[in-house]
Design a protein around this motif. Sequence first.
Motif, PDB file in Angstrom:
ATOM      1  N   SER A   1     -22.138 -36.919 -28.593  1.00  0.00           N
ATOM      2  CA  SER A   1     -23.209 -37.735 -28.698  1.00  0.00           C
ATOM      3  C   SER A   1     -24.574 -37.084 -28.637  1.00  0.00           C
ATOM      4  CB  SER A   1     -23.316 -39.097 -27.939  1.00  0.00           C
ATOM      5  OG  SER A   1     -23.291 -38.665 -26.518  1.00  0.00           O
ATOM      6  N   GLY A   2     -25.618 -37.702 -29.006  1.00  0.00           N
ATOM      7  CA  GLY A   2     -26.970 -37.184 -28.898  1.00  0.00           C
ATOM      8  C   GLY A   2     -27.538 -36.358 -29.995  1.00  0.00           C
ATOM      9  N   LYS A   3     -28.782 -35.929 -29.913  1.00  0.00           N
ATOM     10  CA  LYS A   3     -29.286 -35.371 -31.274  1.00  0.00           C
ATOM     11  C   LYS A   3     -28.737 -34.213 -31.563  1.00  0.00           C
ATOM     12  CE  LYS A   3     -33.693 -33.802 -33.039  1.00  0.00           C
ATOM     13  NZ  LYS A   3     -35.223 -33.552 -32.739  1.00  0.00           N
ATOM     14  N   ASN A   4     -28.160 -33.229 -30.610  1.00  0.00           N
ATOM     15  CA  ASN A   4     -27.707 -31.972 -30.670  1.00  0.00           C
ATOM     16  C   ASN A   4     -26.322 -31.895 -30.405  1.00  0.00           C
ATOM     17  OD1 ASN A   4     -30.173 -30.565 -31.720  1.00  0.00           O
ATOM     18  ND2 ASN A   4     -30.850 -30.470 -29.614  1.00  0.00           N
ATOM     19  N   HIS A   5     -25.463 -33.054 -30.943  1.00  0.00           N
ATOM     20  CA  HIS A   5     -24.086 -33.006 -30.628  1.00  0.00           C
ATOM     21  C   HIS A   5     -23.346 -32.054 -31.350  1.00  0.00           C
ATOM     22  CE1 HIS A   5     -22.670 -35.066 -34.154  1.00  0.00           C
ATOM     23  NE2 HIS A   5     -23.831 -35.779 -34.087  1.00  0.00           N
ATOM     24  N   ASP A   6     -22.167 -31.601 -30.928  1.00  0.00           N
ATOM     25  CA  ASP A   6     -21.148 -30.867 -31.356  1.00  0.00           C
ATOM     26  C   ASP A   6     -20.578 -31.194 -32.522  1.00  0.00           C
ATOM     27  OD1 ASP A   6     -21.878 -28.785 -29.430  1.00  0.00           O
ATOM     28  OD2 ASP A   6     -20.316 -29.497 -27.860  1.00  0.00           O
ATOM     29  N   GLN A   7     -20.162 -30.461 -33.237  1.00  0.00           N
ATOM     30  CA  GLN A   7     -19.107 -30.919 -34.456  1.00  0.00           C
ATOM     31  C   GLN A   7     -18.071 -30.035 -34.768  1.00  0.00           C
ATOM     32  OE1 GLN A   7     -22.426 -30.820 -37.725  1.00  0.00           O
ATOM     33  NE2 GLN A   7     -21.691 -33.091 -38.097  1.00  0.00           N
ATOM     34  N   ILE A   8     -16.866 -30.741 -35.250  1.00  0.00           N
ATOM     35  CA  ILE A   8     -15.388 -29.923 -35.623  1.00  0.00           C
ATOM     36  C   ILE A   8     -15.647 -30.054 -37.207  1.00  0.00           C
ATOM     37  CG2 ILE A   8     -13.178 -30.122 -35.630  1.00  0.00           C
ATOM     38  CD1 ILE A   8     -13.354 -31.663 -32.897  1.00  0.00           C
ATOM     39  N   GLU A   9     -15.347 -28.725 -37.708  1.00  0.00           N
ATOM     40  CA  GLU A   9     -15.394 -28.685 -39.182  1.00  0.00           C
ATOM     41  C   GLU A   9     -13.932 -28.643 -39.577  1.00  0.00           C
ATOM     42  OE1 GLU A   9     -15.931 -25.043 -42.002  1.00  0.00           O
ATOM     43  OE2 GLU A   9     -17.648 -25.638 -41.366  1.00  0.00           O
ATOM     44  N   LEU A  10     -13.518 -29.457 -40.472  1.00  0.00           N
ATOM     45  CA  LEU A  10     -12.254 -29.577 -40.974  1.00  0.00           C
ATOM     46  C   LEU A  10     -12.190 -29.663 -42.598  1.00  0.00           C
ATOM     47  CD1 LEU A  10     -11.117 -32.690 -38.670  1.00  0.00           C
ATOM     48  CD2 LEU A  10     -10.467 -30.149 -38.296  1.00  0.00           C
ATOM     49  N   THR A  11     -11.070 -29.450 -42.964  1.00  0.00           N
ATOM     50  CA  THR A  11     -10.785 -29.567 -44.465  1.00  0.00           C
ATOM     51  C   THR A  11     -10.539 -31.074 -44.394  1.00  0.00           C
ATOM     52  OG1 THR A  11      -8.536 -29.041 -44.475  1.00  0.00           O
ATOM     53  CG2 THR A  11      -9.930 -27.125 -44.859  1.00  0.00           C
ATOM     54  N   GLN A  12     -10.553 -31.746 -45.863  1.00  0.00           N
ATOM     55  CA  GLN A  12     -10.443 -32.959 -46.242  1.00  0.00           C
ATOM     56  C   GLN A  12      -8.877 -33.222 -45.836  1.00  0.00           C
ATOM     57  OE1 GLN A  12     -12.699 -35.447 -46.948  1.00  0.00           O
ATOM     58  NE2 GLN A  12     -10.795 -36.760 -46.210  1.00  0.00           N
ATOM     59  N   GLY A  13      -8.086 -32.260 -46.294  1.00  0.00           N
ATOM     60  CA  GLY A  13      -6.707 -32.505 -46.097  1.00  0.00           C
ATOM     61  C   GLY A  13      -6.165 -32.583 -44.439  1.00  0.00           C
TER      62      GLY A  13
ATOM     63  N   ILE B   1     -15.907 -40.938 -30.176  1.00  0.00           N
ATOM     64  CA  ILE B   1     -15.891 -40.271 -31.316  1.00  0.00           C
ATOM     65  C   ILE B   1     -16.141 -40.872 -32.462  1.00  0.00           C
ATOM     66  CG2 ILE B   1     -14.303 -38.809 -32.633  1.00  0.00           C
ATOM     67  CD1 ILE B   1     -15.058 -37.364 -30.224  1.00  0.00           C
ATOM     68  N   ASP B   2     -16.965 -40.509 -33.350  1.00  0.00           N
ATOM     69  CA  ASP B   2     -17.379 -41.145 -34.767  1.00  0.00           C
ATOM     70  C   ASP B   2     -17.506 -40.134 -36.045  1.00  0.00           C
ATOM     71  OD1 ASP B   2     -19.650 -40.285 -34.877  1.00  0.00           O
ATOM     72  OD2 ASP B   2     -20.477 -41.818 -33.849  1.00  0.00           O
ATOM     73  N   LYS B   3     -17.688 -40.539 -37.079  1.00  0.00           N
ATOM     74  CA  LYS B   3     -17.527 -39.489 -38.400  1.00  0.00           C
ATOM     75  C   LYS B   3     -18.682 -38.408 -38.080  1.00  0.00           C
ATOM     76  CE  LYS B   3     -20.449 -42.673 -41.469  1.00  0.00           C
ATOM     77  NZ  LYS B   3     -20.501 -43.172 -42.585  1.00  0.00           N
ATOM     78  N   SER B   4     -19.704 -38.799 -37.272  1.00  0.00           N
ATOM     79  CA  SER B   4     -20.715 -37.725 -37.356  1.00  0.00           C
ATOM     80  C   SER B   4     -20.133 -36.517 -36.480  1.00  0.00           C
ATOM     81  CB  SER B   4     -21.878 -38.393 -36.733  1.00  0.00           C
ATOM     82  OG  SER B   4     -21.898 -38.690 -35.279  1.00  0.00           O
ATOM     83  N   ASP B   5     -19.090 -36.673 -35.745  1.00  0.00           N
ATOM     84  CA  ASP B   5     -18.529 -35.542 -34.929  1.00  0.00           C
ATOM     85  C   ASP B   5     -17.637 -34.821 -35.790  1.00  0.00           C
ATOM     86  OD1 ASP B   5     -19.643 -36.285 -32.272  1.00  0.00           O
ATOM     87  OD2 ASP B   5     -18.220 -38.006 -32.491  1.00  0.00           O
ATOM     88  N   PHE B   6     -17.517 -35.064 -37.226  1.00  0.00           N
ATOM     89  CA  PHE B   6     -16.839 -34.012 -37.992  1.00  0.00           C
ATOM     90  C   PHE B   6     -17.492 -33.610 -39.154  1.00  0.00           C
ATOM     91  CE2 PHE B   6     -13.829 -37.026 -35.924  1.00  0.00           C
ATOM     92  CZ  PHE B   6     -12.885 -35.921 -35.447  1.00  0.00           C
ATOM     93  N   LEU B   7     -17.333 -32.366 -39.746  1.00  0.00           N
ATOM     94  CA  LEU B   7     -18.015 -31.796 -40.701  1.00  0.00           C
ATOM     95  C   LEU B   7     -16.871 -31.492 -41.756  1.00  0.00           C
ATOM     96  CD1 LEU B   7     -20.668 -30.911 -42.037  1.00  0.00           C
ATOM     97  CD2 LEU B   7     -20.178 -28.491 -41.066  1.00  0.00           C
TER      98      LEU B   7
END
Length: 229
Positions: free
Chosen positions: A174-186, A220-226
């Motif tokens: 959460s927060g303005k500079n929250h981390d993200q997890i990069e995944l393929t669509q699969g 966790i929400d969709k913004s946590d995933f790239l």
Amino acid sequence: MATFEYFSALAGKTITQLMDDASFRPEAQRAESMTFKDKNDIVITLGGKDFQYSHGAVTGGEVTTVKMQDKDGHLLETIKGLDLAATDVYDNFHIYGVSALTFTFNASFDALKGSKKNDILDGGAGDDHIAGGNGSDQIVGGTGNDVLTGGGGHDNFYFRDGSQRDTITDFNASGKNHDQIELTQGLRDRLEMHQHGDNLILDFGWGDEMVLQHVHKAEIDKSDFLIIA
């Protein structure tokens, strides 16, 4: 455990403030060293052994040290104790320039620590411990059972098919500079989330999973995933 030594005298400046990517070029190529220089005469020297070249490109050898100096020869940064394929380091310098400390670490590395800047840290094969430092980092555990710590900043954690098990110790959801997890669509389509005590398990099936320590599913929400193609 493989380790390396890192020293910086940049006093809060970033590499991109000092070097000009557009003019970054190979300067000298020898059997045990190769140097790169920009228009401001800032030099990066890769030290090692058995460097081989063909038509100006590096085709073999091993990098063990990296040294960065200003035009007057003053030491800015050093990294010692490396064990890197010279072809990987050379290719990454050409792809990414010097906008980050960019190295692809081979399977012999199991301990990797970033700097205060925005690092790209790739553990490659094997079971790794990677710590990103205080910058906004891109962290790739690679294959194996890896322990990843982003540190400060907005960090991206890359996960792919066959990555096996990555444990993130400090995922900030959460927060303005929250981390993200990069995944393929699969991978995103296969994702199932399970709470296990204080940890959240991201289960992608086929033996691939991520463990987010001290994170709960409600955070966790969709913004946590790239998601990439």
